[in-house]
Design a protein around this motif. Structure first.
Motif, PDB file in Angstrom:
ATOM      1  N   VAL A  62       0.856  -1.178   0.000  1.00 16.75           N
ATOM      2  CA  VAL A  62       0.000   0.000   0.000  1.00 16.75           C
ATOM      3  C   VAL A  62       0.897   1.235   0.000  1.00 16.75           C
ATOM      4  O   VAL A  62       0.709   2.178  -0.773  1.00 16.75           O
ATOM      5  CB  VAL A  62      -0.895   0.027   1.262  1.00 16.75           C
ATOM      6  N   GLU A  63       1.883   1.169   0.864  1.00 18.53           N
ATOM      7  CA  GLU A  63       2.772   2.311   1.091  1.00 18.53           C
ATOM      8  C   GLU A  63       3.387   2.822  -0.217  1.00 18.53           C
ATOM      9  O   GLU A  63       3.361   4.010  -0.505  1.00 18.53           O
ATOM     10  CB  GLU A  63       3.876   1.845   2.064  1.00 18.53           C
ATOM     11  N   TYR A  64       3.933   1.912  -0.994  1.00 18.19           N
ATOM     12  CA  TYR A  64       4.664   2.334  -2.196  1.00 18.19           C
ATOM     13  C   TYR A  64       3.889   2.036  -3.474  1.00 18.19           C
ATOM     14  O   TYR A  64       4.457   1.838  -4.532  1.00 18.19           O
ATOM     15  CB  TYR A  64       6.052   1.676  -2.212  1.00 18.19           C
ATOM     16  N   HIS A  65       2.576   1.989  -3.363  1.00 25.63           N
ATOM     17  CA  HIS A  65       1.772   1.696  -4.545  1.00 25.63           C
ATOM     18  C   HIS A  65       1.859   2.850  -5.546  1.00 25.63           C
ATOM     19  O   HIS A  65       1.733   4.015  -5.163  1.00 25.63           O
ATOM     20  CB  HIS A  65       0.313   1.474  -4.135  1.00 25.63           C
ATOM     21  N   PRO A  66       2.075   2.535  -6.842  1.00 27.09           N
ATOM     22  CA  PRO A  66       2.215   3.604  -7.836  1.00 27.09           C
ATOM     23  C   PRO A  66       0.981   4.495  -7.969  1.00 27.09           C
ATOM     24  O   PRO A  66       1.099   5.628  -8.455  1.00 27.09           O
ATOM     25  CB  PRO A  66       2.476   2.856  -9.152  1.00 27.09           C
ATOM     26  N   ILE A  88      -4.512  -3.366  -4.350  1.00 26.27           N
ATOM     27  CA  ILE A  88      -3.329  -3.974  -3.731  1.00 26.27           C
ATOM     28  C   ILE A  88      -3.217  -5.409  -4.255  1.00 26.27           C
ATOM     29  O   ILE A  88      -3.991  -6.285  -3.867  1.00 26.27           O
ATOM     30  CB  ILE A  88      -3.438  -3.951  -2.193  1.00 26.27           C
ATOM     31  N   SER A  89      -2.235  -5.642  -5.145  1.00 23.89           N
ATOM     32  CA  SER A  89      -2.250  -6.885  -5.929  1.00 23.89           C
ATOM     33  C   SER A  89      -2.237  -8.137  -5.062  1.00 23.89           C
ATOM     34  O   SER A  89      -2.893  -9.124  -5.360  1.00 23.89           O
ATOM     35  CB  SER A  89      -1.080  -6.899  -6.913  1.00 23.89           C
ATOM     36  N   ARG A  90      -1.482  -8.101  -3.970  1.00 22.95           N
ATOM     37  CA  ARG A  90      -1.389  -9.306  -3.135  1.00 22.95           C
ATOM     38  C   ARG A  90      -2.741  -9.629  -2.491  1.00 22.95           C
ATOM     39  O   ARG A  90      -3.110 -10.792  -2.345  1.00 22.95           O
ATOM     40  CB  ARG A  90      -0.322  -9.089  -2.056  1.00 22.95           C
ATOM     41  N   LEU A  91      -3.477  -8.596  -2.135  1.00 25.83           N
ATOM     42  CA  LEU A  91      -4.786  -8.815  -1.514  1.00 25.83           C
ATOM     43  C   LEU A  91      -5.833  -9.153  -2.574  1.00 25.83           C
ATOM     44  O   LEU A  91      -6.677 -10.032  -2.389  1.00 25.83           O
ATOM     45  CB  LEU A  91      -5.194  -7.573  -0.714  1.00 25.83           C
ATOM     46  N   ARG A  92      -5.721  -8.491  -3.699  1.00 27.64           N
ATOM     47  CA  ARG A  92      -6.671  -8.741  -4.803  1.00 27.64           C
ATOM     48  C   ARG A  92      -6.516 -10.165  -5.322  1.00 27.64           C
ATOM     49  O   ARG A  92      -7.501 -10.798  -5.717  1.00 27.64           O
ATOM     50  CB  ARG A  92      -6.415  -7.713  -5.903  1.00 27.64           C
ATOM     51  N   ALA A  93      -5.283 -10.669  -5.324  1.00 30.20           N
ATOM     52  CA  ALA A  93      -5.054 -12.021  -5.845  1.00 30.20           C
ATOM     53  C   ALA A  93      -5.842 -13.061  -5.039  1.00 30.20           C
ATOM     54  O   ALA A  93      -6.249 -14.091  -5.566  1.00 30.20           O
ATOM     55  CB  ALA A  93      -3.564 -12.350  -5.809  1.00 30.20           C
ATOM     56  N   ILE A  94      -6.062 -12.769  -3.783  1.00 33.37           N
ATOM     57  CA  ILE A  94      -6.805 -13.707  -2.933  1.00 33.37           C
ATOM     58  C   ILE A  94      -8.296 -13.675  -3.260  1.00 33.37           C
ATOM     59  O   ILE A  94      -9.003 -14.665  -3.119  1.00 33.37           O
ATOM     60  CB  ILE A  94      -6.538 -13.380  -1.443  1.00 33.37           C
ATOM     61  N   HIS A  95      -8.769 -12.532  -3.710  1.00 30.60           N
ATOM     62  CA  HIS A  95     -10.203 -12.390  -4.009  1.00 30.60           C
ATOM     63  C   HIS A  95     -10.338 -11.469  -5.224  1.00 30.60           C
ATOM     64  O   HIS A  95     -10.682 -10.292  -5.084  1.00 30.60           O
ATOM     65  CB  HIS A  95     -10.909 -11.807  -2.776  1.00 30.60           C
TER      66      HIS A  95
END
Ligand code: SF4
Ligand code: SF4
Ligand code: SF4
Lengths: 111, 762
Positions: free
Chosen positions: B95-99, B657-664
């Protein structure tokens, strides 16, 4: 020298994904690779009021039992962050003893 | 008018829920809050928004020598959650360094609303524009013409309401029809019990489950929520698991087979929206079988006979028909309720029926008549520790003259909004005012940490969006560009994450400081800093102290500790004692009993009577249901429930947030395999869910964990990866397009969870 492993009491694993993400972050894994991955079993109905609905996290070939953390005296990150506190790390002989007489325990010895 | 706004001191003003805390403070003692470890700096802190969360777990933030965030870990010393974290805090570095993070204040011409045409500006310019515009509307249309809105409660609430009041507007808004989230439960609890209560999972004790005074609940009812994911009441859902390990049994009231329902001793799979009927029948059974706590009822309950007469209209047989729950299960649940100690973790489903207040009152009556109030392992009264003003908004009456307070939209029409610390406007009347100019015109909006057109607002396109577009000037304060900001804002202000800011964490139970671990990315500022700086321009008196830190100390003044002192102690608990009502500690006047007009738990509400409402709870069919609208069930044969929570997301946040989106990755509609088969739908098919209002598109997930007659949809979806000028396709996926903006007689409640629909392949 005794080998270490992960003991998981999946009776209380809620499938929260914390172990998966903690491991991915610690080991800088991409979103589609895991050091530990959840298996979902169910839901299906066994009897009038009994359901099969379980999660079991399974270490993969990318699990190194958090060698760097353990060397510094820390717990593996999945064990530390598990929201249900169902994971334990230690020598497999010791962990195996803890399984006796308990339901829904699995012991993994990665590597 | 600015010069009329003052901070009344404590002698002049007492909050209705005010009660004195014991002097004793229990703290973490000598733990450091910052140290070095392997070349990294570790800062002990309390998580909390931004990004959003209800809880504020103890976290350790690791930064490198360049001040970059390396990782977030749980804080094992912290008694709230003992080092555990959920995936949202673990993924925080992404989240912190999201483009896509907003990095600078930006402006846009009103003519370019909906277009991705932003221009970077300085903070000073942004503040100047906002100050000038807001003051212009204040002069010409009165301060009430500017509405300040926030999403779900969290660390920002108290700050943006103070900004609202320091500007002089009484209109603090939360845009969900009937404020149908949490607020109805608060208001009903305050009216009936003079307090709000939570299940006792030992959270008041610094030594938690080891505390000798505490007992695990014998039975925990999980009523209308999935707390392991949603963490309502600032309670961690996994405390339920902790209690299960210590012997607590579970009864789960839910149309869906959640993990907790599958593990429960008893699962009541009720028809969505029929909670009130179920609770009334359980009350009736407990009363008829004389299973209630006679001593408690005799001494501390008002209106028991009238209540008994009312619930007798809902015998178990009738409730079984209404709720689809078999009689024997209702009876077993009633018997389990009539034991001690019992706790009830209730949730959103109770707020999300149109006559929400009634289900809430009927459920609360269950733990009252069974004597489960303020006993170890029962329902414990909560309030803000040391009366600090960190989460709970300041009362408008503390800062605004009575004639301004009286202009709060809906305050007059709905007395429950004026009572028990609810300081919101009535949301539907607020949107009406935005659309019609009645009772007065709304000219501008301050929209902070909320994304209503994707998340909270019902009838999101035709009412909410239209309302915002009707205003002349809108400001959105957020971390990422949202559909709401893209649709309607003239100014956006970028918000800092919790590792980038100082602050105070308090959701009941204890106080902890949030400690800044790093400089914000870009020019982001914290929610607190933004409201403090702008608020000082409107009315410096409303923001005592020369620095934000001094202001923090002011908000904790009843604690007798400064911000720096609290930071050194890490977390500070008030002493907790059970049975406070026996000793007069539940009322400001020190008389034993509860803080209601009769001093008792009011099963028959004297306040409701005074306000011309039904003083006793009742059940009402959802507006559209197999019972109330059988004729249109041919076209819309399925009951639709909405708002399921997922591990990855906090409401409309985290979709990028790709890591969280990948889960759902996709919005889901849950369908029973048998129903899906009849409809020719397979796992993973994109489907339309359609009702009399609209249709939205979601992916099918087939599960036996839902009744063949019910489907369940995710909430708050949009697609940050899609075209901003199509508002990220928010109107393709936001299930609130299917939810009518209607609300209950009390001004509270909305039918978000008890609708009807049809489903077909897209
Ligand atoms: S022990 Fe470490 S490497 Fe193995 S699964 Fe857990 S977190 Fe991953
Ligand atoms: S963190 Fe624990 S509870 Fe969560 S999925 Fe992993 S093992 Fe299960
Ligand atoms: S609940 Fe999750 S997101 Fe919220 S503070 Fe705790 S770990 Fe962080």
């Amino acid at each position: 020298m005794s080998q270490n492993g992960l003991l998981i009491n999946y009776q209380f694993c809620t499938g929260c994904h914390t172990c998966e993400v903690a491991c991915q972050m610690e080991h800088k894994l991409p979103v589609d690779q895991w050091g530990i991955k959840l298996a979902e079993i169910g839901p299906w109905q066994i009897s009038e009021e009994k359901w099969q609905y379980e999660f079991v996290p399974i270490p993969t070939d990318q699990c190194d039992l958090c060698a760097d953390r353990v060397a510094k005296g820390k717990k593996p990150t999945c064990v530390k962050h598990c929201q249900s506190l169902v994971m334990e790390y230690g020598p497999i002989e010791e962990l195996a003893q803890k399984m006796a007489g308990k339901p829904k325990m699995v012991l993994f010895a990665p590597k | 008018m600015a010069e009329e706004i003052k901070n009344k001191n404590d002698e002049e003003f007492q909050r209705p829920d005010y009660f004195k805390e014991s002097e004793e403070k229990i703290t973490a003692g000598n733990l450091p809050w910052r140290w070095e470890e392997d070349g990294l700096t570790v800062t002990r802190t309390a998580a909390w928004a931004a990004p959003g969360c209800h809880d504020g777990c103890g976290a350790l933030v690791y930064t490198d020598k360049n001040g970059r965030l390396v990782k977030v870990e749980g804080d094992e010393e912290n008694p709230f959650y003992n080092g555990r974290l959920c995936i949202r805090c673990l993924a925080l570095p992404e989240v912190e360094y999201h483009p896509d993070r907003l990095l600078y204040p930006m402006k846009r011409d009103k003519a370019d609303r909906g277009k991705n045409k932003w221009q970077r500006i300085s903070w000073d310019e942004a503040y100047d524009i906002i100050e000038t515009k807001f003051n212009e509307y204040k002069q010409n249309f009165g301060p009430e013409s500017v509405v300040f809105s926030l999403g779900t409660g969290r660390g920002t609430s108290a700050y943006m309401t103070r900004l609202c009041y320091s500007f002089g507007s009484p209109n603090y808004a939360y845009f969900q029809s009937g404020a149908a989230c949490y607020v109805p439960r608060i208001s009903a609890s305050m009216t009936m019990m003079g307090t709000y209560t939570c299940p006792d999972c030992s959270q008041y004790f610094i030594d938690r489950y080891d505390n000798p005074k505490w007992k695990a609940p014998g039975v925990i009812f999980i009523w209308g929520n999935n707390p392991i994911i949603s963490n309502a009441d600032g309670n961690m859902g996994h405390w339920i698991v902790d209690c299960m390990k210590r012997g607590s049994k579970l009864v789960v009231v839910d149309p869906r087979l959640t993990w907790l329902a599958a593990k429960a001793d008893l699962w009541l799979q009720l028809r969505p929206g029929t909670d009130a009927a179920l609770a009334m029948a359980m009350n009736d059974y407990i009363i008829k079988e004389k299973l209630y706590d006679k001593e408690f009822v005799e001494n501390f309950v008002y209106g028991f006979d009238e209540f008994a007469e009312r619930v007798a209209q809902y015998p178990v047989e009738r409730a079984a028909e209404i709720t689809w729950v078999p009689q024997d299960k209702i009876i077993r649940a009633a018997k389990m309720m009539a034991t001690k100690p019992v706790s009830v973790q209730w949730g959103l489903a109770l707020d999300q029926t149109r006559e929400a207040i009634n289900g809430t009152l009927a459920v609360a009556a269950l733990w009252c008549i069974t004597g489960n109030l303020d006993i170890p392992g029962g329902m414990i009264p909560v309030h803000h520790p040391f009366n600090i003003q960190v989460w709970a908004p300041p009362d408008p009456q503390e800062m605004l003259p009575p004639e301004v307070c009286a202009k709060r939209i809906g305050g007059k029409e709905y007395p429950m909004y004026d009572y028990g610390g609810v300081v919101l406007t009535q949301p539907d009347l607020t949107v009406d005012a935005m659309l019609t100019g009645i009772p007065y015109e709304i000219k501008a909006h301050w929209i902070q940490s909320t994304n209503p057109i994707a998340c909270t607002a019902q009838d999101a396109k035709d009412r909410m969006l239209a309302g915002f577009l009707n205003a002349e000037f809108n400001v959105v304060v957020d971390m990422f560009m949202t559909p709401t900001a893209m649709a309607c804002a003239e100014i956006v202000l970028p918000v800092a994450t919790f590792p980038e800011r100082d602050g105070i964490r308090e959701v009941y139970y204890y106080v902890q400081t949030t400690n800044k671990a790093m400089e914000p990315v870009g020019e982001c500022k914290s929610d607190m800093q933004i409201t403090y700086e702008l608020g000082k321009r409107f009315n410096p008196e409303a923001w005592p102290g020369d620095t934000l830190t001094e202001f923090f100390s002011y908000t904790m003044k009843e604690m007798g500790m400064t911000f720096e002192e609290v930071r050194k102690e890490n977390w500070v608990y008030p002493e907790y004692n059970y049975g406070k009502y026996l000793e007069g500690k539940q009322r400001p006047d020190g008389i034993p009993g509860f803080n209601t007009p009769t001093g008792k738990i009011e099963l028959y509400s004297t306040l409701f009577e005074e306000w011309g409402m039904d003083p006793l709870p009742f059940f009402e069919e959802p507006d559209q249901s197999p019972v109330s609208t059988p004729e249109i069930m041919k076209e819309y044969p399925l009951v639709l429930t909405t708002g399921a929570r997922r591990w990855s997301f906090f409401h409309s946040e985290h979709r990028q947030i790709s890591r969280l989106r990948a889960i759902h990755p996709d919005p889901l509609v849950e369908i029973h395999p048998q129903t899906a088969k009849e409809l020719g739908i397979n796992e993973g098919d994109w489907c339309w869910i359609e009702n009399t209002m609209n249709k939205v598109k979601m992916r099918a997930h087939l599960t036996l964990g839902i009744s063949p007659k019910v489907v369940n949809c995710d909430h708050a979806w949009w697609y940050p990866e899609r075209d901003p000028e199509k508002l990220y396709d928010v109107f393709e996926a936001n299930v609130n397009l299917l939810v009518p903006a209607t609300f209950g007689r009390s001004g509270f409640g909305a039918n978000c969870k008890s609708l009807i629909c049809k489903v077909y392949k897209a």
